[in-house]
Design an enzyme around this catalytic site. Structure first.
Site, mmCIF file in Angstrom:
data_model
loop_
_atom_site.group_PDB
_atom_site.id
_atom_site.type_symbol
_atom_site.label_atom_id
_atom_site.label_comp_id
_atom_site.label_asym_id
_atom_site.label_seq_id
_atom_site.Cartn_x
_atom_site.Cartn_y
_atom_site.Cartn_z
ATOM 1 N N GLU A 257 76.463 51.031 43.858
ATOM 2 C CA GLU A 257 76.084 52.391 43.459
ATOM 3 C C GLU A 257 74.811 52.249 42.640
ATOM 4 O OE1 GLU A 257 77.758 55.063 44.340
ATOM 5 O OE2 GLU A 257 79.484 54.043 45.197
ATOM 6 N N CYS A 296 73.999 59.315 36.899
ATOM 7 C CA CYS A 296 73.432 58.919 38.188
ATOM 8 C C CYS A 296 73.385 60.098 39.148
ATOM 9 C CB CYS A 296 74.253 57.793 38.780
ATOM 10 S SG CYS A 296 75.997 58.203 38.837
HETATM 11 P P1 NAP Z 1 71.428 47.559 35.099
HETATM 12 O O1 NAP Z 1 70.444 47.104 34.110
HETATM 13 O O2 NAP Z 1 71.204 47.247 36.529
HETATM 14 O O3 NAP Z 1 72.838 46.988 34.610
HETATM 15 C C1 NAP Z 1 74.020 47.282 35.286
HETATM 16 C C2 NAP Z 1 75.035 46.178 35.043
HETATM 17 O O4 NAP Z 1 74.620 44.971 35.662
HETATM 18 C C3 NAP Z 1 75.219 45.840 33.568
HETATM 19 O O5 NAP Z 1 76.577 45.563 33.331
HETATM 20 C C4 NAP Z 1 74.387 44.588 33.419
HETATM 21 O O6 NAP Z 1 74.775 43.784 32.327
HETATM 22 C C5 NAP Z 1 74.681 43.909 34.718
HETATM 23 N N1 NAP Z 1 73.721 42.876 35.097
HETATM 24 C C6 NAP Z 1 72.455 42.695 34.659
HETATM 25 N N2 NAP Z 1 71.904 41.621 35.267
HETATM 26 C C7 NAP Z 1 72.837 41.119 36.102
HETATM 27 C C8 NAP Z 1 72.877 40.015 37.002
HETATM 28 N N3 NAP Z 1 71.825 39.219 37.171
HETATM 29 N N4 NAP Z 1 73.999 39.796 37.696
HETATM 30 C C9 NAP Z 1 75.071 40.590 37.553
HETATM 31 N N5 NAP Z 1 75.098 41.650 36.708
HETATM 32 C C10 NAP Z 1 73.993 41.916 36.002
HETATM 33 O O7 NAP Z 1 71.630 49.146 35.047
HETATM 34 P P2 NAP Z 1 71.813 50.074 33.746
HETATM 35 O O8 NAP Z 1 70.491 50.130 33.079
HETATM 36 O O9 NAP Z 1 72.988 49.664 32.960
HETATM 37 O O10 NAP Z 1 72.183 51.460 34.403
HETATM 38 C C11 NAP Z 1 71.245 52.450 34.731
HETATM 39 C C12 NAP Z 1 71.093 52.588 36.220
HETATM 40 O O11 NAP Z 1 72.369 52.690 36.846
HETATM 41 C C13 NAP Z 1 70.355 53.833 36.636
HETATM 42 O O12 NAP Z 1 69.381 53.500 37.587
HETATM 43 C C14 NAP Z 1 71.407 54.718 37.279
HETATM 44 O O13 NAP Z 1 70.943 55.556 38.287
HETATM 45 C C15 NAP Z 1 72.360 53.738 37.814
HETATM 46 N N6 NAP Z 1 73.684 54.335 37.889
HETATM 47 C C16 NAP Z 1 74.212 54.580 39.112
HETATM 48 C C17 NAP Z 1 75.476 55.151 39.203
HETATM 49 C C18 NAP Z 1 76.114 55.427 40.519
HETATM 50 O O14 NAP Z 1 77.319 55.685 40.543
HETATM 51 N N7 NAP Z 1 75.415 55.380 41.615
HETATM 52 C C19 NAP Z 1 76.182 55.469 38.050
HETATM 53 C C20 NAP Z 1 75.598 55.198 36.820
HETATM 54 C C21 NAP Z 1 74.344 54.621 36.768
HETATM 55 P P3 NAP Z 1 73.946 43.855 30.922
HETATM 56 O O15 NAP Z 1 74.110 45.232 30.409
HETATM 57 O O16 NAP Z 1 74.630 42.837 30.098
HETATM 58 O O17 NAP Z 1 72.528 43.521 31.267
#
Ligand code: NAP
Length: 517
Positions: A257, A296
């Site tokens: 997602e 999102c």
């Molecule tokens: P993110 O930076 O991609 O982080 C998401 C998750 O991935 C966090 O738990 C993060 O941990 C983890 N992560 C980071 N690097 C990783 C790696 N190399 N391997 C595995 N996991 C890793 O996203 P975010 O900033 O938290 O969220 C914002 C984004 O999410 C927005 O673009 C939004 O649109 C999207 N979103 C989508 C939905 C949906 O349902 N489609 C819902 C909510 C949000 P850390 O925090 O420890 O880095």
């Protein structure tokens, strides 16, 4: 040093051995707790979940596992006040916005408890009817869905620490698959507290629910062929996961997602100030401000007939002007903070990027913060941008490509219905589009026209003006996910969610054997 949150892995609480990362109050700026996942024996933890947790869950039938979900939701219900306090402190959200996350999560659990109860005392599911394989009717093929014998690694985004956990964990646990959740570091506290409460209540078998707070380093390396990963977050992290060896070489199933440039569309033929127009205006302003636009599913692009551009700008702007922004503890405040200074900077950068192709119709910078220090608080007022004419809408590629994860949306005028649909599709696949109008046939046609590029199409006509569930609210009965840039994933959708946690197999046998299934 503030409290170090423990990880629950291998059936026991374990502290990380590193320096840890601080979680902060995004309004007041101070440190709240810290998290650390360094030094954990991940291999042993994954094996324990897979072997002990998985076996114990699979020994139960769907109805028994549904009863566990019901018990979990009652534990969470009993501790709601603590969750609201954590959300205020760590996410900087006003009470209504915390409810979307906390009560949304509890509601989703409750829904799966009910749905699971309806599956009865079974341990696998039948998929469709048996099909005859030749002329002779005796030998047939019956598809079955069996729970996967692996773990579900759930990696979540920062904006839904409660709902994000349970909307994934409920279908996984109901399927008989143990869960290891890795919340986003910035807001891991609420996830950790909920898991802690559920573990302490002793509802789930050991190994069924684990939490790792802190860095994701090494987690994906643990994955085995029958494990699954359900990820919510940015497209960049999604790309890293998709290219990981566990996925490319061990065929670990992945659900993504990712980000999405969602749309709201007022259909042609509606008048300024008419019912459909007003419903669009209300929903657009609400979606921009709920959780400070950190959803999102939030509306990022608002499409109106070119003749209504000025009226829509005025009406949405008038609502946004009334939004009080600042410290969520203050009674007058309707919109709290973004999650961190880093997100505040990212939102400001995104806004500046969009402004090179759009005009400012309502400027968030005009909102004075209530009871919050602008030098510290991660608060920002809602900003409505606009593309002045319909021809300009075609060229404004940034508006269609850029998700600014904050209280920002762009008003876009269109020439006719075909132009509107083409512009909506410029989002390259979204989680949701909402349609506003009073012509049922035109609304239905537009909904079907957008179905291939949207996980959900939310249609608002005057007769459902008061009863519809909201553009951005993800209901467990409906699919959540979207094709293309939205990640290509599917979650929820009632019992459809269970597919991801089951393996489909065709059992080819005589009718006597198939009758025993
Ligand atoms: P993110 O930076 O991609 O982080 C998401 C998750 O991935 C966090 O738990 C993060 O941990 C983890 N992560 C980071 N690097 C990783 C790696 N190399 N391997 C595995 N996991 C890793 O996203 P975010 O900033 O938290 O969220 C914002 C984004 O999410 C927005 O673009 C939004 O649109 C999207 N979103 C989508 C939905 C949906 O349902 N489609 C819902 C909510 C949000 P850390 O925090 O420890 O880095």
């Amino acid at each position: 040093m503030t409290e170090l949150l423990s990880n629950h892995l291998g059936g026991r609480w374990q502290a990380g051995t590193g320096a840890g990362t601080a979680l902060r109050d995004p309004v007041l700026g101070h440190e709240l707790v810290h998290v650390d996942a360094a030094g954990l024996d991940l291999a042993a933890g994954f094996a324990f979940a897979r072997e002990q947790g998985g076996a114990a869950l699979r020994a139960l039938d769907y109805r028994e596992r549904a009863a566990l979900l019901g018990a979990v939701s009652r534990v969470l219900q009993a501790n709601r006040d603590a969750y609201y306090d954590i959300a205020t402190a760590n996410s900087g959200t006003v009470r209504n916005d915390s409810a979307v996350d906390i009560d949304g999560g509890i509601f989703t659990l409750g829904t799966y408890a009910k749905l699971g109860d309806g599956l009865g005392a079974r341990r696998f599911l039948l998929d469709g009817e048996a099909a005859r394989l030749g002329k002779e009717p005796l030998f047939q093929s019956q598809h079955v869905l069996a729970p996967t014998r692996g773990v579900a690694l759930l990696i979540n985004a920062f904006n839904f620490p409660a709902w994000g956990l349970w909307e994934k964990a409920a279908p996984a646990l109901l399927s008989g698959v143990p869960v290891i959740v890795k919340p986003a570091t910035a807001t891991a506290w609420l996830t950790q507290r909920m898991v802690r409460d559920v573990i302490e209540a002793g509802i789930l078998p050991p190994g069924a629910l684990s939490v790792v707070c802190g860095s994701a380093a090494g987690l994906l390396d643990q994955l085995q062929p029958f494990d699954v990963v359900s990820f919510t977050g940015s497209a960049d992290t999604a790309a890293l996961i998709r290219s990981h060896a566990a996925v490319t070489r061990r065929s670990v199933r992945v659900n993504i997602e990712a980000d999405s440039v969602n749309s709201a569309l007022l259909l042609p033929g509606e008048a300024a100030g008419g019912e459909a127009f007003d419903l669009l205006v209300r929903e657009a302003a609400r979606e921009m401000t709920v959780k400070s636009g950190q959803k999102c599913t939030a509306i990022r692009r608002i499409f109106v007939p070119a003749a209504l551009y000025g009226a829509a700008a005025e009406a949405i702007g008038a609502r946004l002007r009334k939004t009080t922004v600042g410290n969520p503890r203050h009674d007058a405040v309707r919109m709290g903070a973004l999650v961190s200074r880093a997100q505040l900077d990212t939102v400001r950068e995104g806004l500046a990027y969009l402004r090179e192709q759009a005009e400012v119709l309502h400027d968030g910078a005009t909102h004075a913060l209530v009871d919050a220090d602008p030098a510290v608080a991660c608060c920002v007022g809602p900003t409505l941008l606009g593309v002045r004419d319909a021809d300009g809408a075609d060229g404004a590629d940034r508006v269609h490509d850029t998700e600014v994860f904050g209280p920002v949306a762009t008003l876009v005028p269109y020439r006719d219905a075909a132009h509107a649909l083409a512009l909506v599709r410029r989002g390259q696949g979204s989680l949701v589009a909402s349609l506003y109008g009073s012509d049922a046939a035109a609304l239905a046609a537009a909904a079907v026209a957008l179905a291939d590029s949207h996980g959900r199409v939310h249609v608002v006509s005057p007769e459902v003006g008061q009863s519809h569930t909201g553009h951005g609210n993800v209901m467990p009965q409906s699919l959540h996910g979207g094709p293309g840039r939205a990640g290509g994933g599917e979650e929820l959708g009632g019992l459809r969610a269970l597919n991801f946690y089951h393996r489909r197999s065709a059992v080819q046998a005589g009718t006597g054997v198939l009758a025993q299934l």
